[in-house]
Write a protein that holds these residues in place. Structure first.
Motif, PDB file in Angstrom:
ATOM      1  N   SER A 195      -7.698   3.327   3.519  1.00  0.00           N
ATOM      2  CA  SER A 195      -6.756   3.384   4.633  1.00  0.00           C
ATOM      3  C   SER A 195      -7.375   4.196   5.769  1.00  0.00           C
ATOM      4  CB  SER A 195      -5.442   4.025   4.195  1.00  0.00           C
ATOM      5  OG  SER A 195      -4.504   4.028   5.252  1.00  0.00           O
ATOM      6  N   ARG A 246      -5.051  -1.007   6.883  1.00  0.00           N
ATOM      7  CA  ARG A 246      -6.374  -1.587   6.730  1.00  0.00           C
ATOM      8  C   ARG A 246      -6.881  -1.972   8.125  1.00  0.00           C
ATOM      9  NH1 ARG A 246      -5.972   0.490   2.563  1.00  0.00           N
ATOM     10  NH2 ARG A 246      -6.260  -0.350   0.465  1.00  0.00           N
ATOM     11  N   LEU A 262       0.835  -1.194   0.000  1.00  0.00           N
ATOM     12  CA  LEU A 262       0.000   0.000   0.000  1.00  0.00           C
ATOM     13  C   LEU A 262       0.875   1.251   0.000  1.00  0.00           C
ATOM     14  CD1 LEU A 262      -2.840  -0.939   2.521  1.00  0.00           C
ATOM     15  CD2 LEU A 262      -2.854  -1.071   0.026  1.00  0.00           C
TER      16      LEU A 262
END
Length: 340
Positions: A290, A271, A264
């Protein structure tokens, strides 16, 4: 014209210009406030009494809508979190409450720079105690009984996303006044052994119902850990890696947390997950964005958290079992507490 006269004329001219500039700024600010109050679709807010007990099931939170009540603690019916709001007049940057006790992290505006403080509130939002906060407020929690309050502040940097930050997590016993300004004074046990390091940081305290134990995040040497703390022995013990901003479920069996996920973006690396404390099994939640927040358990089955919105932040709810999906429950809101 003499030199003295020229200086006097120059000084008067500067005063006139300053007055014109000030009037322009105030006029623009007033127009902006009136525009934002009249913005269609915005929350309906009125001033009135807000209490932490005795008013039915409520959600109390920091109102983010522009206008005269921005940043005030505001109350809505828990069954209708997007409904009409009652604003208290008490301003907070972060807030939480339980059992008639609240903690409010505030900015104190000074002539050179702002400072910060934590204020312990009673059920009527009256101040019971004040404590200096060494940096920008980030997290706040009150124990289920209302006896303990905790808060976290950034003392270097201003985001958990990077590595250049330092935090202080404090806990106060609201009954006795015993104050721990930093969890760094607690003894750390990592992997069964005493652990010491100069780079230890703590944040995101969440309390168990026994008025003794708590959970928090410990960071050291590039890793984060879920730790279980003991207020009597002043010890924290690591439980699991890669856990940030834990939130203990009302039944005490699970931890909601944000987890860094490989691949990410560096500025949006998290997450939401739920950890079963008995089995240490993780369940990813059905939120693809996020989330940089310490999620709150509305009940044993639902989590509430904030995401960026038009006014700064909106609140979302999601099932805690990984099913379903997120739904926005309140716009222009952050730092909620659900009060029975």
């Amino acid at each position: 014209m003499t030199l003295r006269s020229r200086i006097l004329v120059l000084a008067l001219s500067l005063l006139v210009l300053a007055g014109v500039a000030t009037a322009s700024v105030l006029h623009a600010s007033d127009r902006a406030d009136r525009r934002d109050r009249a913005r269609p679709g915005g929350p309906r807010i009125t001033a009135g009494p807000v209490a932490l007990t005795g008013a039915g099931a409520r959600m109390v939170f920091r109102n983010m809508a522009w206008g005269p009540h921005r940043d005030e603690l505001t109350s809505v019916r828990a069954a209708d979190p997007s409904g009409p709001r009652t604003a208290s007049g008490v301003k907070c940057l972060r807030f939480h409450a339980a059992a008639g006790t609240g903690v409010c992290l505030q900015a104190v505006h000074g002539p050179v720079q702002d400072t910060y403080r934590a204020v312990v509130l009673d059920a009527g939002l009256h101040v019971r105690a004040r404590y200096d906060v060494p940096g920008i407020p980030s997290r706040a929690r009150v124990s289920p009984s209302g006896r303990f309050a905790a808060w976290t502040a950034f003392v270097g940097g201003d985001s958990y996303a990077g590595t250049d930050f330092s935090t202080r997590a404090a806990i106060v016993d609201t009954r006795t006044g015993r104050f721990t300004p930093s969890l760094e004074t607690f003894r750390v046990v990592r992997n069964g052994r005493p652990y010491r390091a100069a780079d230890v940081n703590f944040w995101g305290v969440t309390f168990a119902a026994d008025d003794r134990h708590f959970y928090a995040t410990l960071a050291t040497r590039g890793k984060t850990y879920l730790v279980r703390g003991d207020l009597r022995t002043r010890t924290v013990t690591t439980v699991r890696t890669n856990v940030e901003c834990p939130s203990l479920s009302p039944d005490g069996t699970r931890i909601a947390f944000k987890k860094r996920v490989a691949g990410l973006p560096a500025d949006a690396p998290w997450r939401l997950y739920v950890l079963d404390l008995a089995t240490l099994r993780e369940t990813p939640l059905a939120e693809s964005r996020s989330v940089d927040d310490q999620a709150l358990w509305r009940d044993d089955h639902t989590l509430v958290y904030s995401l960026p919105g038009d006014y700064g932040a909106d609140l979302y709810a999601i099932p805690s079992d990984g099913a379903g999906g997120p739904r926005r429950i309140s716009a222009a809101a952050v730092s909620p507490a659900f009060l029975p």
